[in-house]
Each structure stands twice: as C-alpha cells, then as structure tokens.
Design an enzyme around this catalytic site. Structure first.
Site, short mmCIF file in Angstrom:
data_model
loop_
_atom_site.label_atom_id
_atom_site.label_comp_id
_atom_site.label_asym_id
_atom_site.label_seq_id
_atom_site.Cartn_x
_atom_site.Cartn_y
_atom_site.Cartn_z
N LYS A 110 -4.29 -5.80 -1.60
CA LYS A 110 -3.77 -7.05 -1.88
C LYS A 110 -4.36 -7.41 -3.53
O LYS A 110 -3.45 -8.20 -4.12
CB LYS A 110 -3.91 -8.17 -0.86
CG LYS A 110 -3.09 -7.85 0.35
CD LYS A 110 -3.25 -8.73 1.32
CE LYS A 110 -2.19 -8.60 2.52
NZ LYS A 110 -2.45 -7.39 3.28
C1 LIG Z 1 -1.64 -6.61 4.04
C2 LIG Z 1 -1.99 -5.44 4.38
C3 LIG Z 1 -1.26 -4.29 4.84
C4 LIG Z 1 0.38 -4.56 5.22
O1 LIG Z 1 0.87 -5.02 3.98
P1 LIG Z 1 2.46 -5.57 4.05
O2 LIG Z 1 2.91 -5.75 2.55
O3 LIG Z 1 2.27 -6.73 4.60
O4 LIG Z 1 3.48 -4.55 4.57
C5 LIG Z 1 -1.58 -3.02 5.16
N1 LIG Z 1 -3.02 -2.69 5.12
C6 LIG Z 1 -3.67 -3.77 4.77
C7 LIG Z 1 -5.26 -3.32 4.59
C8 LIG Z 1 -3.49 -4.93 4.22
O5 LIG Z 1 -4.27 -5.94 4.00
#
Ligand SMILES: *Cc1c(COP(=O)(O)O)cnc(C)c1O
Length: 464
Positions: A110
């Site tokens: 993120k």
């Molecule tokens: C948010 C997250 C996901 C999922 O991502 P999306 O964009 O919601 O599909 C997968 N792995 C981790 C570690 C995350 O923080």
C-alpha cells in the site's frame, strides 16, 4: 484526460479534481473516460527506464493538469522513501517470479500508492489553498501506510481509528509511534467493524463532512490504482528483457484494487503482453465464486492469517463491472443498487467474458501455511501469508509455457505469527521494525461512538 463515474452521474473532471473527490458524488467510482494505449515502439523505448522514470511516463498518460517537471518531482519524492534502489524488484524463486512490493516505509504494497497520494494531496492543496482532514478506519495495513503517506505534510491532518488491542502489536506500533503533530491515532473500544461503521456514519453527516473538509484514503481513490499500474509494467519489462514476450500475474486480492490495476495495465499494453491475471483469495472467496460461477454474493467474513484480505465486499469491483457492462453507467447503477438491497448479484450471463479476463482460486489456511513452509525449505525465501495465497494460486493455475509473476504484498516480518507457525521460528525483524517497541508512542483510546469521535475530530481538526 477526463474522468467520469462508473454510474454515469457526474460531469467529466480533470485528474486533480478526481483525486480530491475520491468517491464520485453520484456514489460511483471514478475512471478515465478512455483508456490510453501504449504502442510497441513506445514500450520498447521504456525498456531500460528506472522505476521513477517509468512511473512518470505511465502517470503522464493519465494526468494532463500537472506540469511534467512537477509530476517528476512528486514521483521522485514519493519513491525516495523506499529502501530498495529498484523500488519494486523482481526475483525468481523456483518456478515463479516474485515482485517485491514491500520495500516502502511500512513494509506493505500500500506504500506504493499512498506515498504518491500523500504528495499529490499536499501539492494540490498548496496550489489551490485549503486544507483537508483525513478520516479513516483500519484493521492494520492501510492505516499505517496512510499515516506514513501524509505525516508532516502541510494543510493535512489525519485521524485513523483502529480497534483497540485487535490489530497485530506491530501494526498498532507502526501507527502510534508516528509522532508528527498532524497525526492522530484513535484506538476504539470494539471491533474493526465498529470503527468502520462509526467512520461511515460520520461521512454521511454531510454538514460535518463539508465543514471539516473530510478526506478519505481508502482504495477507491483513482490515484491509488494508477500508482499500482506502474509496477505491472515495470515487472513485465524486466521479464521481456529476459526474452519473455508474454507473462501472467498472480495477485492476492481483497478489495479488487491491486488486481484491477493489473487489468488496467493489460489494457494499456499491446495485446498479449500480459496474458492471464490470476485472482487469488483466502477463505473469503466472494471474488473466486464470482470468477468461477458468476455468483457475486456477500458471505460472512472469516478471520484468516492474511487479514488484509478478510473482506466480503470488494470496493473496487465496481470499476471492473463498468467495463463488463460495456461502459454503461446506468446498468452499473442498477447492478449496485440491486446488490445494496439484496447482497447478491447474478452475473452468470457474463461468465464467458469474466473467465477470459481472470482465473481464480480460493486458498485455505492450511495451504497458505504449507506454502510458506515449503518455500522456506526449498528456496530459503520467506513469504508473508498474503503473498503465499497468491503463490499457491499461481502454482496451481499457471501455464508452464509462460512465466508467472507473484505479487509479494507484505514483508514476512509484519505477519510473524503465521510465519512462525509455518517454519517453527520467528522471522528476523528488518531495521524498520526492530526498535518499534522501544519508541515513544501516542494514541487516544475512545468509545466507538459517533458523537465521541466527532468531538475529538472537531477539537483537533484543521479549520479555515
Ligand atoms: C491490502 C492488502 C492486500 C489486498 O489488496 P487489495 O487491493 O485490497 O486487493 C493484500 N495483501 C496485503 C498485505 C495488503 O495490505
């Protein structure tokens, strides 16, 4: 480039307005009016670009209201916080390639989007005047990445609610040890759902929302998707240099955000560059049921070792639905109204299209832990549980004639309990986490009550 709503109810917007709006005013999500395409010649000219330069090129296809030099500076600043010189390096482990997306300040993918979004918010506010109070709820990763994205920024305060005592200790400390004066951590007594529904009802008080200029940072913001498109193209170019003209990707998915970015990347690139997108889910399998059976119906959230994917309603799904419905906003609106009323959407009529766009597998807890264990044993490489879900799906669904790139969405040390269960010892802590417990932390514990939270925000918010 203009932006429109998936529900067809707003006038086209420029990029800066789209980023500041977040969710479209008609309740839909924002998308570019037309998707650009990248010619084979242009792609070839990008083949040796470092990450930041590639990012600037890709972003400028979608952004025409930020001057090129400013955009370059924003990108440069965003990715200077990453600890790896390649930003998102690709490694090969056994039969799969791993695209490591966890070298940012909070060690989850993120950061790739939120480091950029924080800088764009600051840039737009500085230019236009004004301020923003960001309010959000988190079960872990999003909150710390959002805080890291805006800490110390001018004209922005951020309020993040997390469930008191219910995130992992590392996740809580990653938020509460950020001591910048514009950061407010609130631990609410209750669950993540209590925190989330409190935030939702505050956003629904339009008078409060407008008078405090509340802003959101969840994955509905178009700029987040756009920032993620870049690493698909970056990884593709790396493999192409090794002689692979066509590649697959496997993406551990919760909100459909990351995999939607892969869908956009596939549309941009010449046909065939990205072949299959593998959509990997944990026990929360609504998206797998959708891909494999056309049934999009909400279930009960199950708790797993990959908590950032413990989601039943995928907030970015509507963006894909827009293309599935032939870019017909009225049809999307009818679908989403129906889903809001019944918790179900029957898309069996579109199955053929869906199954040519994605393949999907739901991975159990046992398989997740076993995959972490076997990767460690066979290659000495540690996977976090989210990444392991994607790797398992890749191993099951891959086509041996093409390479498959698995997105590694978090550093294994962030989810130490699952890793310890898999390999019988604790994963080593990277420097960013090593001294967390000894750092000073700041957090306010409050009830998950709309009035209590509003009072706290009102006391600490930026105001005109
Ligand atoms: C948010 C997250 C996901 C999922 O991502 P999306 O964009 O919601 O599909 C997968 N792995 C981790 C570690 C995350 O923080």
């Amino acid at each position: 480039m203009q932006y429109i709503s998936t529900r067809g109810g707003i006038e086209p917007l420029k990029f800066q307005d789209a980023v500041m709006m977040g969710l479209a005013r008609d309740g839909g999500l924002l998308l570019p009016q037309t998707l650009p395409t990248i010619s084979p010649e242009k792609l070839e000219s990008w083949r040796n670009l470092p990450y930041q330069y590639l990012a600037r090129e890709v972003l400028s296809l979608f952004i025409d209201d930020i001057p090129a030099l400013d955009l370059e500076a924003l990108v440069e600043k965003a990715y200077s916080s990453f600890s790896h010189p390649q930003v998102t390096p690709v490694t090969k482990q056994g039969d799969v390639y791993i695209l490591e997306l966890f070298h940012g300040p909070t060690l989850a993918f993120k950061d790739v989007a939120l480091q950029l979004l924080g800088n764009i918010f600051e840039y737009v506010l500085e230019r236009r005047g004004g301020y923003m109070n960001i309010l959000g709820a988190t079960s872990g990763d999003t909150g710390s990445a959002a805080i890291a994205g805006v800490r110390g920024k001018k004209n922005i305060n951020i309020f993040i609610l997390h469930p008191h005592g219910r995130t992992s200790p590392i996740q809580a400390l990653q938020m509460t040890t950020v001591l910048d004066s514009n950061v407010f951590n609130i631990a609410v007594r209750g669950t993540f759902d209590d925190a989330q529904s409190t935030v939702k009802s505050i956003f629904n008080d339009l008078e409060f929302r407008d008078s405090y200029q509340l802003g959101a940072v969840n994955s509905i913001n178009w700029a987040r998707v756009l920032a993620q498109v870049v690493y698909y193209i970056y990884a593709y170019l790396k493999l192409r240099k090794q002689g692979h003209a066509s590649v697959d990707f496997s993406v551990p998915t919760g909100n459909f955000g990351d995999i939607f970015a892969g869908y956009v990347a596939r549309q941009l690139l010449p046909k065939g560059c990205i072949n299959t997108l593998i959509l990997a889910t944990n026990a929360n399998d609504i998206l797998t049921r959708f891909v494999n059976q056309g049934d999009y119906s909400r279930g009960q959230v199950q708790v797993t070792s990959s908590p950032s994917m413990d989601i039943q309603i995928a907030s970015n799904f509507e963006r894909y639905l827009y293309y599935l419905r032939g870019e017909n906003g009225a049809a999307v609106k009818a679908d989403m109204d129906g889903f809001a009323a019944t918790g179900k959407l029957d898309l069996t009529g579109l199955r053929e299209q869906v199954s040519s766009d994605f393949r999907s597998l739901s991975v159990s807890e046992e398989e997740t832990i076993a995959t972490i264990g076997s990767f460690h044993k066979d290659y000495g490489y540690l996977l976090d549980p989210h990444t392991a879900v994607g790797v398992k799906a890749a191993l099951e669904l891959r086509d041996a004639s093409r390479p498959v790139v698995c997105l590694a969405t978090a550093h294994p040390a962030k989810f130490g309990a699952a890793v310890t269960q898999a390999i019988g010892q604790e994963p080593p802590l990277p420097p960013a986490l090593a001294d967390l417990e000894s750092r000073e932390s700041r957090c306010t514990v409050l009830d998950a009550d709309e009035k209590v939270i509003k009072d706290f925000v009102a006391q600490n918010a930026l105001r005109a």
